[in-house]
Design a protein around this motif. Structure first.
Motif, PDB file in Angstrom:
ATOM      1  N   ALA A  37      66.814   1.237  60.520  1.00  0.00           N
ATOM      2  CA  ALA A  37      66.465   0.774  59.177  1.00  0.00           C
ATOM      3  C   ALA A  37      65.098   1.305  58.771  1.00  0.00           C
ATOM      4  N   TYR A  38      64.900   1.404  57.459  1.00  0.00           N
ATOM      5  CA  TYR A  38      63.590   1.706  56.904  1.00  0.00           C
ATOM      6  C   TYR A  38      62.831   0.391  56.720  1.00  0.00           C
ATOM      7  N   VAL A  39      61.578   0.374  57.148  1.00  0.00           N
ATOM      8  CA  VAL A  39      60.715  -0.790  57.033  1.00  0.00           C
ATOM      9  C   VAL A  39      59.734  -0.558  55.888  1.00  0.00           C
ATOM     10  N   LEU A  40      59.604  -1.543  54.998  1.00  0.00           N
ATOM     11  CA  LEU A  40      58.685  -1.450  53.857  1.00  0.00           C
ATOM     12  C   LEU A  40      57.776  -2.674  53.862  1.00  0.00           C
ATOM     13  N   THR A  41      56.469  -2.437  53.671  1.00  0.00           N
ATOM     14  CA  THR A  41      55.491  -3.500  53.890  1.00  0.00           C
ATOM     15  C   THR A  41      54.577  -3.786  52.698  1.00  0.00           C
ATOM     16  N   ARG A  42      54.565  -2.925  51.673  1.00  0.00           N
ATOM     17  CA  ARG A  42      53.677  -3.165  50.527  1.00  0.00           C
ATOM     18  C   ARG A  42      54.361  -4.030  49.472  1.00  0.00           C
ATOM     19  N   TYR A  43      53.554  -4.812  48.776  1.00  0.00           N
ATOM     20  CA  TYR A  43      54.076  -5.740  47.770  1.00  0.00           C
ATOM     21  C   TYR A  43      54.866  -5.010  46.702  1.00  0.00           C
ATOM     22  N   ASP A  44      54.304  -3.934  46.169  1.00  0.00           N
ATOM     23  CA  ASP A  44      54.977  -3.234  45.068  1.00  0.00           C
ATOM     24  C   ASP A  44      56.365  -2.759  45.476  1.00  0.00           C
ATOM     25  N   ASP A  45      56.490  -2.226  46.679  1.00  0.00           N
ATOM     26  CA  ASP A  45      57.789  -1.740  47.143  1.00  0.00           C
ATOM     27  C   ASP A  45      58.769  -2.881  47.375  1.00  0.00           C
ATOM     28  N   VAL A  46      58.317  -3.943  48.043  1.00  0.00           N
ATOM     29  CA  VAL A  46      59.204  -5.075  48.327  1.00  0.00           C
ATOM     30  C   VAL A  46      59.663  -5.729  47.028  1.00  0.00           C
ATOM     31  N   VAL A 310      64.470  -2.933  55.427  1.00  0.00           N
ATOM     32  CA  VAL A 310      63.878  -4.200  55.864  1.00  0.00           C
ATOM     33  C   VAL A 310      62.636  -4.422  55.010  1.00  0.00           C
ATOM     34  N   LEU A 311      62.713  -5.401  54.129  1.00  0.00           N
ATOM     35  CA  LEU A 311      61.650  -5.666  53.159  1.00  0.00           C
ATOM     36  C   LEU A 311      60.804  -6.837  53.668  1.00  0.00           C
ATOM     37  N   TYR A 312      59.578  -6.533  54.053  1.00  0.00           N
ATOM     38  CA  TYR A 312      58.727  -7.530  54.707  1.00  0.00           C
ATOM     39  C   TYR A 312      57.988  -8.404  53.695  1.00  0.00           C
ATOM     40  N   TYR A 313      58.547  -9.601  53.443  1.00  0.00           N
ATOM     41  CA  TYR A 313      57.900 -10.578  52.572  1.00  0.00           C
ATOM     42  C   TYR A 313      56.497 -10.924  53.091  1.00  0.00           C
ATOM     43  N   ALA A 314      56.407 -11.179  54.400  1.00  0.00           N
ATOM     44  CA  ALA A 314      55.152 -11.671  54.966  1.00  0.00           C
ATOM     45  C   ALA A 314      54.027 -10.663  54.782  1.00  0.00           C
ATOM     46  N   SER A 315      54.339  -9.382  54.930  1.00  0.00           N
ATOM     47  CA  SER A 315      53.329  -8.350  54.708  1.00  0.00           C
ATOM     48  C   SER A 315      52.981  -8.230  53.223  1.00  0.00           C
ATOM     49  N   ALA A 316      54.009  -8.237  52.381  1.00  0.00           N
ATOM     50  CA  ALA A 316      53.774  -8.158  50.934  1.00  0.00           C
ATOM     51  C   ALA A 316      52.867  -9.288  50.468  1.00  0.00           C
ATOM     52  N   ASN A 317      53.016 -10.459  51.061  1.00  0.00           N
ATOM     53  CA  ASN A 317      52.223 -11.613  50.654  1.00  0.00           C
ATOM     54  C   ASN A 317      50.775 -11.546  51.113  1.00  0.00           C
ATOM     55  N   HIS A 318      50.435 -10.503  51.860  1.00  0.00           N
ATOM     56  CA  HIS A 318      49.043 -10.282  52.274  1.00  0.00           C
ATOM     57  C   HIS A 318      48.513  -8.949  51.749  1.00  0.00           C
ATOM     58  N   ASP A 319      49.149  -8.409  50.743  1.00  0.00           N
ATOM     59  CA  ASP A 319      48.755  -7.110  50.212  1.00  0.00           C
ATOM     60  C   ASP A 319      47.525  -7.272  49.315  1.00  0.00           C
TER      61      ASP A 319
END
Length: 397
Positions: A37-46, A310-319
């Protein structure tokens, strides 16, 4: 170049946020071979991809489930979390007809009374110590959901084990034992709900299950029996896990910042923003998976149909591009556009009820246990990737 990423490492499980920061800065989009899977961690992308209708939760005939997997997949068919329009639209309209704001308002009084009873029990303990998760947080959503579905009190002890077993299926590195437990729990809960149908037909109650069953009986083309069953399973899993784990993670954060806790006690009007910050700061649902439904180009990536994201909510919430001082726990944070409940088509339908439960529980704790504090302990997180939650939270009061 694939970055270093080991989501099962104990150090990551104890505190994933430094890793999220590094990934946002260095590799905000990358392919993680282990999860395919592709992992995405920034708010804008998620946030953007959660709203993109070219993505979905499930692809028809993809992947090709074997007989073993299909035993579990049958309990996802027709779940509002797993389907796309037009079926999603059809079932969401049933929810809007039956899971109404009026029903949520009526539950708020029951939630308050329940929280008061739970604190009464805590105050009877001479040692004035407890596990805040198991002795206070966990009974709240289980009781609320059981009331919502009209499940008799004598049967409610099954609900938490069923929920815990079922969510194991969604772990990307689940074992065969976890799969077998998930299948067993899902099938047992589905069988239990199916057995409730004739009973509710004979003696309907003022509950969501009865209301949805009446829709099914009048208009089976709007809601099949399988869709009725599977959406009740979803209500248990989503409603229980979200509320319990926000309370656990959030109260740990709040009590670990005594100046914030003192400010909240001095000004309870901050409870709504405090709850939102509890959800943002240590988000229980760490990520959400989506599949590409049609070939898609995004920020230099070319994704074919069937690609998993895989869209990381937890990372986006700390962007930091969205949240000022994101590593700071701030109960006055406003605006707070966190993604803890998702976004777009699959935004959590139970969010209003979850907020009622969380705000009510926090208010009762402030009023009844003003000296609440953490006991010295090692904070241990369950070895999970999808859901991040504590094994327990020891407090004194």
């Amino acid at each position: 170049m694939t970055p270093s990423f080991n989501p099962t490492d104990p150090a990551f499980l104890a505190n994933p946020y430094p890793t999220y920061r590094r990934l946002r800065e260095e590799s905000p989009i990358f392919f993680f071979e282990k999860w395919h899977a592709y992992v995405l961690t920034r708010y804008d992308d998620v946030n953007t991809l959660l709203r993109d209708r070219r993505l979905g939760r499930v692809l028809e005939n993809y992947p090709q489930w074997g007989e073993y997997e299909w035993q579990f997949e049958q309990t996802r068919v027709g779940s509002i979390l797993e389907i796309e329009p037009p079926d999603h639209t059809r079932i969401k309209e049933v929810f809007h007809q039956t899971f109404t704001p009026k029903r949520v308002r009526e539950l708020s009084g029951k939630v308050h009374a329940l929280c008061e009873r739970l604190v009464d029990d805590l105050l009877k303990r001479p040692q004035r110590q407890a596990d805040l998760i198991h002795d206070f947080a966990q009974p709240i959503p289980v009781t609320v959901i059981a009331d919502l579905l009209g499940i008799p009190e004598a049967d409610r002890h099954h609900l938490v084990p069923w929920s815990k077993g079922i969510i194991g299926w969604f772990e990307p590195e689940r074992t065969k034992a976890m799969e077998a437990e998930a299948i067993r729990c899902a099938q047992e809960f589905a069988a239990y709900l199916r057995a409730m149908i004739p009973l509710k037909r004979q003696q309907p109650g003022d509950d969501l299950f009865s209301a949805m069953l009446q829709v099914h009986d009048r208009e089976p083309e709007r809601l099949s029996e399988q869709e009725l069953i599977n959406n009740c399973i979803l209500l248990l899993n989503a409603g229980h896990e979200a509320v319990v784990n926000v309370m656990g993670n959030g109260m740990k954060a709040l009590l670990s910042h005594p100046e914030q806790y003192a400010r909240l006690k001095a000004d309870p009007s901050l409870i709504p923003t405090a709850v939102e910050e509890m959800m943002r700061y240590d988000t229980p649902l760490q990520f959400f998976e989506r599949y590409v439904l049609e070939p898609l180009e995004y920020k230099g990536q070319r994704w074919e149909r069937g690609t998993k994201l895989v869209l990381y909510y937890a990372s986006a919430n700390h962007d930091p591009a969205v949240f000022r001082d994101p590593e700071t726990f701030d109960i006055t944070r406003n605006p707070n556009p966190h993604l803890a409940f998702g976004a777009g088509l699959h935004y959590c339908i139970g969010a209003p009820l979850a907020r009622v439960e969380l705000q009510t529980a926090l208010r009762v704790l402030l009023e009844r246990l003003p000296e609440l504090r953490l006991l010295p302990q090692e904070f241990r997180y369950m070895p999970k990737n999808v859901f991040r939650y504590l094994e327990g939270l020891k407090v004194a009061y």
